[in-house]
Design an enzyme around this catalytic site. Structure first.
Site: not given
Length: 253
Positions: A158-160
Site C-alpha cells: 500500500a505505502d510504496f
C-alpha cells in the site's frame, strides 16, 4: 538521464511521498526536500536529494515556499487533505482558477502531485489511517496467503507500491501531457485505489472465482497456503536463491 533538468519540490512526509521523490531523483530530477524546523529524520529515502528547512508557519517561510514552487516543475504533497490550502499554497494559487478561466496561476505548468491514504471522495476522505487499513479497504488483505489469517506484507503493497510508485507514474504521465498542452495539472493518488490497481490480477481472479483465488478465504490454493513460498535453507551453486512453486519445479539436480 531521462529527468535531467526537472525541478521537484518534495514536502517531507512518510514513506509514499519520499519514495515518489526518490524515483524521480534516481532518474535525474533535481529534488529539493522541504523539512520542518527541529524535525529529526532518519529517512533513508533522501538519496540524491537536497534539503532545506523552512518554517511554513511564518509569513517569510510561506513566501519562500511560494517562490520555490512557482519555479518548479513538480510539487509532491504528502499531507492530509486541506493542509497546503490552509497555508495558502493550494493548487489554485499556482495552476489558476479553472472555474471561470480568469484568474491566472503563478505556475500553470506545475504538476501538483498529492498522496493521501483514502479516496478523496467518500466517507473516509478526511480520516487518517495506516497501511493495514488501506490494504483491508482495497480488498487485498483478505487475499494474502495464510490459512488462519493473512500474512501482512510489511508496508510494501500500500505505502510504496500503491502510493509512491503510483504517484510517480501519475507524475510522469502528467509530464507527457504537459509536453502536448503546455499546462500542468493536479495528480491525485490515494493508497486504497493504488493498491487495488496494482492488485488487478488477483482481484479479478477472485471476482471471477477462477484460478488460485477462486473460492472463499482459507479454501483456495493460495490462501490455505499451498502456494505460499516456504524458506528452506539449501545449498545451491553460486548462492542462487531457490523458490519451489509447484511439483514440476520441486526437484533439484
Amino acid at each position: 538521464m531521462a529527468l535531467a533538468g526537472l525541478k521537484v519540490i518534495e514536502f517531507a512526509g512518510l514513506a509514499p511521498g519520499p519514495f515518489a521523490g526518490l524515483i524521480l531523483a534516481d532518474n535525474g530530477a533535481s529534488v529539493t526536500r522541504i523539512d520542518r524546523p527541529s524535525a529529526t529524520s532518519s529517512d533513508v529515502l533522501c538519496r540524491g536529494k537536497r534539503s532545506i528547512v523552512i518554517d511554513s508557519k511564518l509569513p517569510s517561510g510561506r513566501k519562500l515556499l511560494e517562490e520555490m514552487i512557482s519555479s518548479a516543475d513538480v510539487l509532491i504533497d504528502p499531507f492530509r487533505p486541506g493542509v497546503l490550502e490552509r497555508l495558502g499554497l493550494g493548487p489554485e494559487l499556482f495552476l489558476g482558477d479553472g472555474s471561470d478561466g480568469r484568474r491566472k496561476g503563478l505556475n500553470e505548468k506545475l504538476i501538483y502531485a498529492r498522496i493521501v491514504g483514502f479516496p478523496r471522495i467518500g466517507p473516509y476522505k478526511d480520516m487518517a489511517g495506516h497501511d493495514i487499513n488501506y490494504l483491508a479497504l482495497s480488498g487485498v488483505l483478505a487475499m494474502l496467503p495464510g490459512a488462519d489469517k493473512p500474512t501482512f506484507p510489511l508496508n510494501i503493497a500500500a505505502d510504496f507500491a500503491g502510493g509512491g510508485v503510483m504517484c510517480a507514474v501519475g507524475i510522469l504521465l502528467a509530464l507527457m501531457e504537459r509536453g502536448r498542452t503546455g499546462r500542468g495539472q493536479v495528480v491525485n493518488t490515494d493508497m486504497v485505489s493504488g493498491t487495488r490497481y496494482i492488485s488487478s490480477f488477483p482481484l479479478i481472479q477472485s471476482y471471477l472465482g477462477s484460478g488460485m483465488l477462486g473460492g472463499p478465504r482459507g479454501r483456495t490454493s493460495w490462501t490455505e497456503g499451498r502456494h505460499s513460498i516456504t524458506h528452506i535453507p539449501v545449498k545451491t551453486e553460486g548462492g542462487c536463491p531457490l523458490a519451489v512453486w509447484n511439483p514440476n519445479s520441486s526437484k533439484c539436480s
